[in-house]
Design an enzyme around this catalytic site. Structure first.
Site, short mmCIF file in Angstrom:
data_model
loop_
_atom_site.label_atom_id
_atom_site.label_comp_id
_atom_site.label_asym_id
_atom_site.label_seq_id
_atom_site.Cartn_x
_atom_site.Cartn_y
_atom_site.Cartn_z
N HIS A 133 0.82 -1.20 0.00
CA HIS A 133 0.00 0.00 0.00
C HIS A 133 0.86 1.25 0.00
CE1 HIS A 133 -4.05 1.87 1.09
NE2 HIS A 133 -4.32 1.01 0.13
N TYR A 154 -9.98 6.01 -10.62
CA TYR A 154 -9.02 6.82 -9.86
C TYR A 154 -8.46 7.96 -10.71
CZ TYR A 154 -8.67 3.74 -5.77
OH TYR A 154 -8.92 3.04 -4.62
N ASP A 164 -9.49 11.70 -4.42
CA ASP A 164 -8.37 11.45 -3.54
C ASP A 164 -7.64 12.75 -3.30
OD1 ASP A 164 -5.99 10.06 -2.30
OD2 ASP A 164 -7.00 8.29 -3.10
N TYR A 330 -19.42 0.04 7.94
CA TYR A 330 -18.72 1.26 8.32
C TYR A 330 -19.70 2.33 8.82
CZ TYR A 330 -14.75 -0.79 5.80
OH TYR A 330 -13.74 -1.61 5.39
N HIS A 363 -12.09 8.59 -1.58
CA HIS A 363 -10.93 7.78 -1.19
C HIS A 363 -9.88 8.61 -0.47
CE1 HIS A 363 -7.57 4.82 -2.13
NE2 HIS A 363 -8.54 4.04 -1.68
N ASN A 380 -5.45 4.16 5.52
CA ASN A 380 -6.88 4.38 5.71
C ASN A 380 -7.26 4.68 7.16
OD1 ASN A 380 -8.05 4.02 3.03
ND2 ASN A 380 -7.35 1.90 3.18
N GLU A 391 2.57 0.58 4.49
CA GLU A 391 2.04 1.93 4.28
C GLU A 391 3.17 2.96 4.33
OE1 GLU A 391 -1.12 2.49 3.73
OE2 GLU A 391 -2.27 0.84 4.62
#
Length: 457
Positions: A133, A154, A164, A330, A363, A380, A391
Site C-alpha cells: 500500500h 481513480y 483522492d 462502516y 478515497h 486508511n 504503508e
C-alpha cells in the site's frame, strides 16, 4: 506554556527542507492524470511508480503506453513499476473469474521492443493479511503523491471518478530518498519478481522468502541526507523547527513508526484536527487520541465518505453480494461513534462531514493538525492499515504557514461535496438497511465476527 511531549517527538523527526513554490496541490483526479502523463513524457532519467495496482482498462493502458513511449524515446531511462503481487494476479472482487493484470503485462511486454519492468511485491503470503500500500510516483526529481491507484475511476478517465488527494513536490532529496528505499528494501529482495515476464513463481513456493521480506520491511526506513536530520529541541524553544519541511515515513505491522507518528500528531494538537478517511473504522490507538483531544478542548472535523460513496457500495436494486455489506458496516460504526459523542456534536466541537457527489466515490485520507502539520498518506486509518499493509506517508511541517492558502483551497474542494451530521439519528440504523444486509450484519454481530471483519477489511 504547556509542553506537549508528542510535539517534541515530532520535532526530532528527520526532515527535508522545502521551498513553498515547489509544492502544488492538484484539485482533481483528471488533473492528476494529465499531470502524471505530462511528467512521464518529460522524464529524462528515471520513473518509479508505486501503486496497489495498474489496471487493464483505458486509463491503465494510457499510462502503460506512455511509459513504453518514454522508454522507446530514451532507452537509458530507468523505469520501474511496483504493484501488489496478489492483486495483480487475480480479477476484480465480485467480478467473473479473471486471469488478473499480470497476463496483460506479459502481453504488452511481448508487443513492445522497449522494456518496462513491472514488479509484484508480496507483503504477505496471502492478500487478506497484507498488501503493498506504498504510494508515490517519482519522476526525475519530482514526487507525485496520492492514495490513488491506476485505473479509470481513480484517474477519471470516463464518467465516474474516485476523489483522492494529489500532491506534487519538486525536491531531489525527497525523490532520492523514495527511490533509494525502493531499490534497497524492495527490489533487492528475493521475494520480489517481475510480472511482465512468463514463468512467474508461485506464492506457495516463496513462503519463506516472503516471511523474511516482511520481517526485513519492519526495520526499513527512508534515509535522508545527514545534514537534514533534526536535532533535539528544548521544551522552551520551538524556533529550531522553523521552516517548511517534509518527512517521508514508512511502516508495516503493529506499533510501527508511521502509526506512532499519526498518534503523536493527534496528541500534539492544541486547537484543531481534521481527519479524512474513506472507511470509518479507527484503530483503538487513534480513537483514544481523538477522545483525549476532545477532553483538551480541541476542535475536531472528521470527513468520511457517505456509504453510497464507498467503492464497495452496490445499489440494492443491482442485487446483493457479500462485499456490498461493507459500506453499511462502516456506517454502523460511524453511527455508534456519533451517538457516543452527541454532546460534542451538539456543541460543534466535533463535526462529522459526509462526502457525496452523485455516483462518484471517496478515497481521501490524511490528517491536518493545528496550522502547522499536514499528513498525506495512503493509510486508511483503520486496523488493517495499522497492522497488516505496508504503508507510507509524507508529513509536512509548515510552522510559518507558507502553504496556508494551498491547504485552504484543498480543504475547500473536499468540503464542497459534504453535508454536516449534527445528530447521530441522521445516519441510518440496522433496521433501515436492505434485508440481505440486515440479515448478514445481525449474524456477524451475534457471532462477534464483525470485530474480525473490522480488523482485516
Amino acid at each position: 506554556m504547556i509542553f506537549f511531549p508528542a510535539r517534541s517527538a515530532l520535532s526530532r523527526l528527520p526532515r527535508i527542507p522545502l521551498a513553498a513554490d515547489s509544492v502544488s496541490m492538484l484539485a482533481s483526479a483528471a488533473q492528476f492524470r494529465s499531470t502524471l502523463l505530462e511528467q512521464i513524457a518529460l522524464a529524462k532519467h528515471r520513473i518509479y511508480l508505486c501503486s496497489l495496482y495498474l489496471q487493464q482498462d483505458e486509463a491503465g493502458a494510457e499510462i502503460l503506453q506512455a511509459l513504453y513511449a518514454a522508454k522507446a524515446a530514451q532507452p537509458r531511462l530507468d523505469i520501474r513499476i511496483l504493484v501488489d503481487w496478489h492483486r495483480a494476479q487475480r480479477g476484480l472482487i465480485g467480478a467473473a473469474k479473471q486471469g488478473g493484470n499480470a497476463l496483460w503485462y506479459q502481453e504488452q511486454s511481448r508487443l513492445h521492443a522497449a522494456s518496462v519492468p513491472i514488479y509484484g511485491v508480496p507483503v504477505q503470503t496471502r492478500e487478506l493479511f497484507g498488501v503493498l500500500h506504498l504510494k508515490g510516483f517519482v519522476i526525475d526529481d519530482t514526487v507525485l503523491y496520492s492514495g490513488a491507484s491506476l485505473n479509470n475511476v481513480y484517474l477519471h478517465k470516463q464518467e465516474k471518478y474516485r476523489h483522492d488527494r494529489y500532491l506534487l513536490i519538486k525536491n531531489a532529496a525527497l525523490a532520492n530518498s523514495m527511490v533509494q528505499f525502493i531499490a534497497q528494501h524492495i527490489l533487492a529482495s528475493s521475494a520480489v519478481h517481475r510480472l511482465d515476464t512468463p514463468d512467474i513463481p508461485s506464492t506457495r513456493g516463496m513462503r519463506r522468502e516472503i516471511r523474511s521480506f516482511r520481517a526485513a520491511l519492519k526495520a526499513a526506513r527512508y534515509l535522508l541526507p545527514q545534514e537534514n536530520r533534526a536535532l533535539p529541541m528544548s521544551p522552551q524553544n520551538d524556533s529550531e523547527t522553523a521552516g517548511l519541511s517534509v518527512t517521508p515515513l514508512v511502516g508495516v505491522g503493529k506499533n510501527n513508526p508511521l502509526n506512532r507518528c499519526i498518534c503523536q500528531l493527534l496528541a500534539a494538537s492544541t486547537q484543531q484536527i481534521t481527519i479524512c478517511t474513506p472507511y470509518f473504522n479507527f484503530p483503538l490507538a487513534v480513537t483514544r487520541e481523538i477522545n483525549r483531544a476532545l477532553k483538551r478542548g480541541v476542535k475536531i472535523d472528521i470527513i468520511v465518505g457517505d456509504k453510497t460513496a464507498n467503492d464497495f457500495y452496490i445499489p440494492p436494486e443491482q442485487g446483493f453480494k457479500l462485499i456490498a455489506a461493507l459500506p453499511y458496516l462502516y456506517e454502523s460504526k460511524l453511527r455508534q461513534f456519533a451517538k457516543l459523542h452527541q454532546e460534542q456534536l451538539t456543541s460543534a466541537q466535533l463535526q462529522l462531514h459526509l462526502w457525496r457527489d452523485g455516483e462518484n466515490t471517496f478515497h481521501l485520507k490524511g490528517v491536518w493538525v493545528d496550522q502547522d502539520y499536514l499528513l498525506l498518506t495512503g493509510n486508511n486509518l483503520n486496523p488493517r492499515a495499522f497492522r497488516l499493509d505496508l504503508e507510507n506517508a509524507l508529513l509536512i511541517h509548515d510552522p510559518e504557514q507558507q502553504l496556508a492558502l494551498k491547504k485552504q483551497q484543498e480543504l475547500a474542494s473536499i468540503y464542497l461535496h459534504t453535508k454536516n451530521v449534527s445528530h447521530y439519528s441522521a445516519l441510518e440504523k440496522l433496521q433501515d438497511y436492505p434485508p440481505e444486509v440486515k440479515k448478514l450484519l445481525s449474524r456477524l454481530s451475534r457471532t462477534r465476527l464483525d470485530h474480525l471483519a473490522y480488523r482485516v477489511l
